[in-house]
Design a protein around this motif. Structure first.
Motif, PDB file in Angstrom:
ATOM      1  N   LEU A 248       0.838  -1.195   0.000  1.00 17.06           N
ATOM      2  CA  LEU A 248       0.000   0.000   0.000  1.00 17.06           C
ATOM      3  C   LEU A 248       0.871   1.243   0.000  1.00 17.06           C
ATOM      4  CD1 LEU A 248      -3.043   0.507   0.054  1.00 17.06           C
ATOM      5  CD2 LEU A 248      -2.834   0.934   2.491  1.00 17.06           C
ATOM      6  N   VAL A 249       1.897   1.226   0.845  1.00 14.36           N
ATOM      7  CA  VAL A 249       2.838   2.345   0.870  1.00 14.36           C
ATOM      8  C   VAL A 249       3.429   2.540  -0.517  1.00 14.36           C
ATOM      9  CG1 VAL A 249       5.093   3.073   1.716  1.00 14.36           C
ATOM     10  CG2 VAL A 249       3.420   2.183   3.306  1.00 14.36           C
ATOM     11  N   VAL A 252       1.012   4.240  -3.016  1.00 19.67           N
ATOM     12  CA  VAL A 252       0.721   5.644  -2.711  1.00 19.67           C
ATOM     13  C   VAL A 252       1.948   6.505  -2.963  1.00 19.67           C
ATOM     14  CG1 VAL A 252      -0.001   7.255  -0.934  1.00 19.67           C
ATOM     15  CG2 VAL A 252      -1.024   5.001  -1.045  1.00 19.67           C
ATOM     16  N   SER A 285      13.152   2.294  12.462  1.00 22.44           N
ATOM     17  CA  SER A 285      11.690   2.323  12.286  1.00 22.44           C
ATOM     18  C   SER A 285      11.176   3.735  12.406  1.00 22.44           C
ATOM     19  CB  SER A 285      10.991   1.514  13.367  1.00 22.44           C
ATOM     20  OG  SER A 285      11.424   0.227  13.391  1.00 22.44           O
ATOM     21  N   ALA A 286      11.621   4.425  13.438  1.00 21.90           N
ATOM     22  CA  ALA A 286      11.143   5.786  13.653  1.00 21.90           C
ATOM     23  C   ALA A 286      11.478   6.642  12.438  1.00 21.90           C
ATOM     24  CB  ALA A 286      11.765   6.362  14.916  1.00 21.90           C
ATOM     25  N   TYR A 288      11.941   5.638   9.330  1.00 20.92           N
ATOM     26  CA  TYR A 288      11.097   5.235   8.214  1.00 20.92           C
ATOM     27  C   TYR A 288       9.711   5.854   8.334  1.00 20.92           C
ATOM     28  CZ  TYR A 288       8.760   2.094   4.903  1.00 20.92           C
ATOM     29  OH  TYR A 288       8.038   1.586   3.854  1.00 20.92           O
ATOM     30  N   GLY A 289       9.137   5.800   9.528  1.00 20.10           N
ATOM     31  CA  GLY A 289       7.810   6.382   9.734  1.00 20.10           C
ATOM     32  C   GLY A 289       7.814   7.874   9.430  1.00 20.10           C
ATOM     33  N   LEU A 290       8.839   8.566   9.927  1.00 16.73           N
ATOM     34  CA  LEU A 290       8.917  10.005   9.697  1.00 16.73           C
ATOM     35  C   LEU A 290       9.089  10.316   8.217  1.00 16.73           C
ATOM     36  CD1 LEU A 290      11.052  11.010  12.781  1.00 16.73           C
ATOM     37  CD2 LEU A 290       8.714  11.692  12.307  1.00 16.73           C
ATOM     38  N   LEU A 292       8.035   8.544   5.717  1.00 14.51           N
ATOM     39  CA  LEU A 292       6.730   8.329   5.084  1.00 14.51           C
ATOM     40  C   LEU A 292       5.834   9.552   5.243  1.00 14.51           C
ATOM     41  CD1 LEU A 292       5.370   4.753   5.798  1.00 14.51           C
ATOM     42  CD2 LEU A 292       5.929   5.765   3.618  1.00 14.51           C
ATOM     43  N   ILE A 293       5.777  10.048   6.475  1.00 17.05           N
ATOM     44  CA  ILE A 293       4.905  11.196   6.738  1.00 17.05           C
ATOM     45  C   ILE A 293       5.357  12.394   5.908  1.00 17.05           C
ATOM     46  CG2 ILE A 293       4.202  12.840   8.508  1.00 17.05           C
ATOM     47  CD1 ILE A 293       4.446  10.582  10.531  1.00 17.05           C
ATOM     48  N   MET A 296       4.478  12.074   2.256  1.00 24.93           N
ATOM     49  CA  MET A 296       3.066  12.292   1.969  1.00 24.93           C
ATOM     50  C   MET A 296       2.705  13.770   2.046  1.00 24.93           C
ATOM     51  SD  MET A 296       1.532   9.543   1.085  1.00 24.93           S
ATOM     52  CE  MET A 296       2.996   9.284   0.113  1.00 24.93           C
ATOM     53  N   ILE A 297       3.375  14.472   2.946  1.00 24.23           N
ATOM     54  CA  ILE A 297       3.095  15.903   3.025  1.00 24.23           C
ATOM     55  C   ILE A 297       3.634  16.596   1.775  1.00 24.23           C
ATOM     56  CG2 ILE A 297       3.647  18.019   4.273  1.00 24.23           C
ATOM     57  CD1 ILE A 297       3.555  16.464   6.830  1.00 24.23           C
ATOM     58  N   PRO A 300       1.540  14.529  -1.936  1.00 30.52           N
ATOM     59  CA  PRO A 300       0.310  13.832  -1.555  1.00 30.52           C
ATOM     60  C   PRO A 300      -0.270  12.949  -2.661  1.00 30.52           C
ATOM     61  CG  PRO A 300      -0.005  16.214  -1.568  1.00 30.52           C
ATOM     62  CD  PRO A 300       1.392  15.985  -1.940  1.00 30.52           C
ATOM     63  N   SER A 301       0.075  13.234  -3.911  1.00 27.81           N
ATOM     64  CA  SER A 301      -0.409  12.351  -4.958  1.00 27.81           C
ATOM     65  C   SER A 301       0.680  11.423  -5.433  1.00 27.81           C
ATOM     66  CB  SER A 301      -0.942  13.173  -6.137  1.00 27.81           C
ATOM     67  OG  SER A 301      -1.893  14.081  -5.684  1.00 27.81           O
TER      68      SER A 301
ATOM     69  N   VAL B  77      -2.373  17.201   4.945  1.00 26.25           N
ATOM     70  CA  VAL B  77      -2.809  16.271   3.903  1.00 26.25           C
ATOM     71  C   VAL B  77      -4.319  16.150   3.874  1.00 26.25           C
ATOM     72  CG1 VAL B  77      -0.709  14.916   3.812  1.00 26.25           C
ATOM     73  CG2 VAL B  77      -2.451  14.333   5.458  1.00 26.25           C
ATOM     74  N   THR B  84      -3.678   8.787   0.894  1.00 23.37           N
ATOM     75  CA  THR B  84      -2.519   9.515   1.424  1.00 23.37           C
ATOM     76  C   THR B  84      -2.622   9.621   2.936  1.00 23.37           C
ATOM     77  OG1 THR B  84      -2.514  10.789  -0.614  1.00 23.37           O
ATOM     78  CG2 THR B  84      -1.198  11.639   1.207  1.00 23.37           C
ATOM     79  N   ILE B  87      -1.703   6.392   4.530  1.00 17.92           N
ATOM     80  CA  ILE B  87      -0.258   6.187   4.622  1.00 17.92           C
ATOM     81  C   ILE B  87       0.337   7.052   5.715  1.00 17.92           C
ATOM     82  CG2 ILE B  87       1.925   6.301   3.368  1.00 17.92           C
ATOM     83  CD1 ILE B  87       0.055   4.112   2.429  1.00 17.92           C
ATOM     84  N   GLY B  91       2.521   5.807   8.687  1.00 16.54           N
ATOM     85  CA  GLY B  91       3.813   6.390   9.043  1.00 16.54           C
ATOM     86  C   GLY B  91       3.866   6.752  10.516  1.00 16.54           C
ATOM     87  N   ILE B  94       4.305   3.540  12.590  1.00 17.51           N
ATOM     88  CA  ILE B  94       5.673   3.024  12.579  1.00 17.51           C
ATOM     89  C   ILE B  94       6.584   3.937  13.386  1.00 17.51           C
ATOM     90  CG2 ILE B  94       7.639   2.483  11.103  1.00 17.51           C
ATOM     91  CD1 ILE B  94       5.688   1.752   8.909  1.00 17.51           C
ATOM     92  N   ALA B  95       6.408   5.260  13.194  1.00 23.82           N
ATOM     93  CA  ALA B  95       7.301   6.200  13.881  1.00 23.82           C
ATOM     94  C   ALA B  95       7.128   6.123  15.393  1.00 23.82           C
ATOM     95  CB  ALA B  95       7.030   7.618  13.397  1.00 23.82           C
ATOM     96  N   GLY B  98       8.611   2.883  16.731  1.00 22.52           N
ATOM     97  CA  GLY B  98      10.069   2.937  16.754  1.00 22.52           C
ATOM     98  C   GLY B  98      10.589   3.864  17.839  1.00 22.52           C
TER      99      GLY B  98
END
Lengths: 723, 281
Positions: A248-249, A252, A285-286, A288-290, A292-293, A296-297, A300-301, B77, B84, B87, B91, B94-95, B98
């Motif tokens: 899914l990631v 997107v 992990s942290a 990667y999550g950041l 991703l965020i 997306m910001i 967004p498309s 967003v 979006t 996701i 994110g 996960i963040a 972690g």
């Protein structure tokens, strides 16, 4: 216009095809993996992007395709070139079957249903009834397709598979493009955006939507099949909900409803974890999550959306930013991602120079098993300590420890990188049965020692077939045999219950008990209960086990669940003879949280000293360990048993390297690892020692039973030699 | 036992419903947010702050964290495609996971319960904590209901959820309402987390499995229906336990529980207590 595009396409195909001959097998693996994901993402995008049906469960189809292929091959029913398409057909049918009832569900409800599919799949694959087909928790191996005798030695199995995947990508993308640019695509998009209007216009909602599911499953299933052939090993926990989330990631990030965006998404899935591991090894992990965020910001498309907007000459839809900044951000992101592919200069000797010994390792620093990353941290700190003291034979130990997220395909990729790009001497202490299974063949074929694998599965002592692979800790199965023997001798009419984690670790305890109890297993073992690591608690399992009237309990659980079990057993007033796996007997990490008075009487086969045990307070090795922790890992939680384990196994490695003297060839490293005589790691229990020989690949086969008395584990009885 | 875990599923499900009602997005990071705020509480307790004081402080911190995440991240967003936002919440999940692992490490932490183990209302079937926890969930539900039904702020939030454009026209500060929604949901999550930790032990992966059940419960109860969520939570808890004990054994009990939920959804696509919304072309 079309002709030049066609020529460009043709040229890039030739270029891509010949690329297979110029890159190292590590990069070839990454490229092939990228192609596999590109097909999987195209499948998901057809469903979620174009047809608007959110699927959080495409990992299930990926896994289904993988398992179908593995079973077809394992049973000898079909050769690979028929197995892969057949797996696709299986997924087509299952996808259609799933798509029909899913018609009734919308938005988040459909997401939940597909989510349920993703969670159910590993459970079903592990089930006892299907074990003879799926191999259960032990997984299945796949042979790489053997290449035809076209270009002689030049066409290796790896390159042949790469070509097959390239051809598949071409085929699927042509089909995909036709679908989305034709009538079907328009119908799907209409259904996605205005379902009622579309239906009113005569578009058969049911047919298009369930077909979308079916076709999408076909694409992703074939990708799974190819992915399985690439990795060479699959197990149920390779296809968790995280696989679905990754897909899914991917779509997107690449761009919903874009055909070529899927390539970007696939590249992201393959490269981002590696890059982030290099940027932040403390908390990948942290990071990667950041990322991703942030992604997306900024986009967004997705990348495709941003590209489209740029091509159309206007800034993409987002908050206040100029087009120039956008373009540069876009390009630099792509460059950063692509830079993960760069080669470095090669060295002369395999991992050994005059000043260093390069040791390779993968650890789950991110993902569901990240708690075990502490082992890697302990080893790294231990080698730092040794280096500070001068190293081994004048050489420093350079441990290169990469993140594999406990995912076998990632482990294969990282190990190839360690061997081919970083040119390590050998591989040390990789965590997990599935990750180690995936790399075992590769390392043995190349003659690279796979030392001291960090899992207690019994299969790592197969010196006949895999002479380069060796375990370290006592095997779980052997430990369970010790418990079984004890029960036979001391409580022959026991009624036994077993609480076990539903994976290879937990199931090995069942096997060990079967070994020890033999034919009386069926009548003695009254009830077994399993749990998944995603279960919040095992309290209900404990209650059920008590209700079956057992007076003996064997618990094969990791620390959190072990503590829950200990506490619950006590709280419901049950007093069985309670055996606990030695994985979960740390006083600081298990017994104290459970409540020390609640664990009185628990028996385990210990092999390491517990620094939390008051009996070892003044033990010189434990004192030294505390000093090590304070100096080299001051912010770590000393109650975590992984730091003891990491210290002890690293100490063993240093012993092996010291024994090597000046000959640090791979052959000699293996020879010394199989010549440990009476080596006593400083943190091993008194009386225990490591012994290996060319026909005995079990360094730690001794343990001693100990009983918890509320303060510490009192050892009793003789040192037992498990065999 | 199923009843007790059910109340935790219900509590977290309520938080999910709250965010969905106000923003029409499912916040997949709700569980990790709850876990993280529980760690905040744990840190306060370790520093010597008494239980109820740290409980209150944690709720305040959770509110700020939830609202802060909305303002800093989610707001940017808002107008993006639905996926979006999905996701972004992944994110966040996960963040936060972690971060918690990095800051607080992975060893399990015992967490105290405000309900004394030997209290008068404890029985052998339901410990005092389990009963207290259920009461807390019901009390929270009542408070949330009262807030939405009887206060102006609650009314404004409901309006924002139903029709953001009209609400803007009427003078409601839509963005603030959304942030408020996130803040409140985070508070509910924190309560669920602090109730769960004494039973499950606090560690970074504590809420992962609970989120799955909470999501199932939220949808089963009808994602728009605050009453449905806790009820469904109890149902899910009980079904999960029964399935494991009597039906199919523990090996596929999670699967069975989810399959049952999906089957219910197929017959009642808006959830057991949900209402089918009529959509116009």
């Amino acid at each position: 216009m079309t002709r030049s595009v066609g020529l460009l396409l043709f040229a890039s195909l030739i270029a891509a095809g010949s690329l297979g001959f110029f890159v190292s097998s590590y990069h070839l693996f990454q490229l092939t993996q990228f192609l596999v994901y590109a097909i999987a993402l195209l499948g998901l995008n057809l469903l979620t992007g174009y047809s608007g049906q959110i699927s959080l469960g495409h990992g299930a189809f990926y896994g289904l395709g993988a398992y179908a292929t593995a079973i077809f091959l394992a049973r000898g029913w079909l050769p690979y070139w028929a197995a892969v398409p057949s797996a696709g057909v299986v997924c087509l049918v299952v996808g259609f079957a799933f798509g029909l009832p899913a018609l009734r569900l919308e938005g988040p409800y459909l997401a939940l249903a597909t989510f349920a599919l993703a969670i159910a799949t590993p459970q079903i694959l592990k089930h006892d009834r299907l074990e003879s087909w799926t191999g259960g928790v032990q997984g299945l191996y796949l042979e790489k397709p053997s290449p035809p005798h076209l270009l002689g030695e030049w066409l290796t199995a790896d390159r042949w598979l790469y070509w097959l995947c390239l051809a598949s990508v071409l085929a699927f993308y042509i089909v995909g493009l036709n679908l989305v640019r034709g009538r079907t695509g328009r119908a799907l998009v209409a259904l996605r955006d205005h379902p009622i209007a579309a239906a009113a216009m005569g578009i058969d909602v049911a047919r298009y939507r369930s077909s979308a599911f079916a076709v999408s499953a076909l694409f992703t299933g074939v990708a799974g099949a190819l992915g399985a052939l690439l990795t060479g090993f699959i197990s149920p926990d390779s296809f968790t909900v995280f696989t679905s989330i990754d897909f899914l990631v991917g779509i997107v990030v690449g761009g919903i409803a874009s055909v070529f965006g899927n390539f970007v998404g696939a590249a992201f899935i393959v490269l981002a974890p590696n890059l982030l591991g290099e940027i932040s090894d403390a908390a990948p992990s942290a990071a990667y999550g950041l990322v991703l965020i942030l992604f997306m910001i900024l986009f967004p498309s997705g990348i495709a959306g941003a590209w489209r907007a740029l091509a159309a000459g206007r800034p993409p839809k987002s908050t206040r930013s100029k087009a120039m900044t956008r373009r540069t951000t876009l390009m630099s992101t792509l460059i950063v991602l692509a830079s993960g592919c760069q080669k470095t200069a090669s060295h002369d000797a395999p991992g050994i120079t005059a000043t260093e010994i390069r040791v390779g390792q993968t650890m789950p620093y991110s993902g569901p098993a990240s708690a075990y990353g502490a082992i890697g941290k302990a080893s790294a700190a231990y080698f730092r300590m040794i280096n500070d003291q001068g190293g081994v034979g004048g050489r420093k130990i350079n441990l290169i420890s990469l993140d594999d997220g406990y995912s076998p395909p990632k482990t294969v990729e990282q190990i190839r990188r360690l061997v081919e790009k970083d040119e390590v001497a050998f591989i040390f202490n990789v965590v997990g049965t599935a990750p180690n299974s995936a790399i075992q063949k590769y390392l043995n074929e190349k003659g690279i020692p796979q030392l001291f694998v960090a899992t207690g599965a019994d299969k790592w002592s197969d010196y006949k077939n895999f002479r380069w692979t060796m375990s370290w800790q006592p095997s779980y199965r052997v430990e369970a045999r010790v418990y079984g023997k004890y029960i036979n001798e001391n409580k022959p009419d026991a009624h036994i219950c077993v609480l076990y984690q539903n994976d290879d670790f937990g199931k090995d305890y069942l096997l060990g008990l079967q070994d020890a109890l033999g034919p009386s297993y069926a009548e003695k073992v009254r009830k077994t209960a399993s749990y998944e690591t995603t279960d919040p608690s095992v309290d209900s399992q404990v209650v059920d086990l008590k209700a079956s009237g057992c007076d003996t309990l064997v618990t094969a659980a990791t620390p959190k669940f072990a503590a829950q079990a200990i506490r619950k057993v006590h709280d419901i007033g049950w007093t069985p003879l309670h055996f606990m796996t030695n994985v979960s007997i740390s006083i600081g990490a298990v017994m104290q949280p459970a409540g020390p008075e609640k664990g009185v009487g628990i028996v385990s086969g210990a092999y390491l000293k517990d620094p939390g045990d008051p009996a070892f307070q003044n033990d010189p090795a434990v004192v030294q360990w505390h000093g090590f922790m304070q100096k080299y890992l001051p912010s770590a939680d000393a109650a975590d048993g992984n730091y003891v384990y990491g210290y002890a196994v690293s100490e063993t490695l240093v012993q092996v390297l010291t024994q090597c003297g000046s000959d640090l060839s791979r052959e000699n490293i293996l020879r010394q690892a199989t010549s440990l005589r009476g080596f006593k790691p400083s943190l091993a229990l008194p009386g225990l020692e490591l012994n290996t020989s060319p026909t005995d690949y079990r360094p730690f086969s001794q343990m001693q039973l100990a009983r918890f008395n509320g303060r510490n584990f009192e050892r009793f009885g003789p040192v037992i030699n498990g065999e | 036992m199923g009843f007790a875990t059910g109340s935790i599923y219900g509590g977290l499900a309520l938080a999910l419903v709250l965010i969905f009602k106000s923003t029409h997005h499912v916040n997949l990071a709700q569980g990790e947010l709850a876990m993280f705020t529980t760690y905040v509480s744990w840190s306060l307790l370790r520093a010597g702050v008494p239980y109820w004081a740290s409980f209150a402080l944690t709720l305040a911190a959770a509110f700020l964290l939830g609202a802060g995440i909305h303002v800093l991240v989610v707001r940017r967003v808002q107008h993006a495609p639905v996926l979006t936002t999905v996701i972004v919440s992944i994110g966040l999940l996960i963040a936060l996971n972690g971060l918690a692992g990095w800051i607080f490490q992975y060893t399990i932490r015992p967490f105290p319960s405000p309900f004394r183990a030997d209290a008068w209302y404890g029985t052998s079937h339901f410990s005092s904590h389990e009963l207290g926890m259920t009461l807390v969930t019901l009390a929270t539900l009542a408070l949330v209901y009262a807030f939405f039904r009887y206060t102006r702020l609650g009314l404004a939030m409901r309006a924002t959820a139903i029709n953001p454009e009209s609400s803007l026209l009427v003078g409601i500060r839509v963005d603030d309402m959304l942030a408020l929604g996130w803040g409140l949901a985070a508070v509910l999550g924190a309560v669920a987390g602090m109730m769960a930790a004494p039973i499950f032990y606090l560690e970074p992966n504590m809420m992962g499995g609970i989120l799955v059940y909470a999501l199932a419960a939220a949808l089963l109860g009808g994602i728009e229906n605050p009453w449905g969520a806790p009820l469904a939570g109890f149902a899910v808890g009980i079904v999960e336990n029964l399935a494991g004990a009597y039906l199919v054994g523990t090996q596929i009990k999670l699967t069975v529980a989810l399959v049952i939920i999906v089957v219910v959804l197929i017959f009642r696509p808006a959830g057991a207590f949900g209402r089918r919304t009529v959509a116009r072309v």
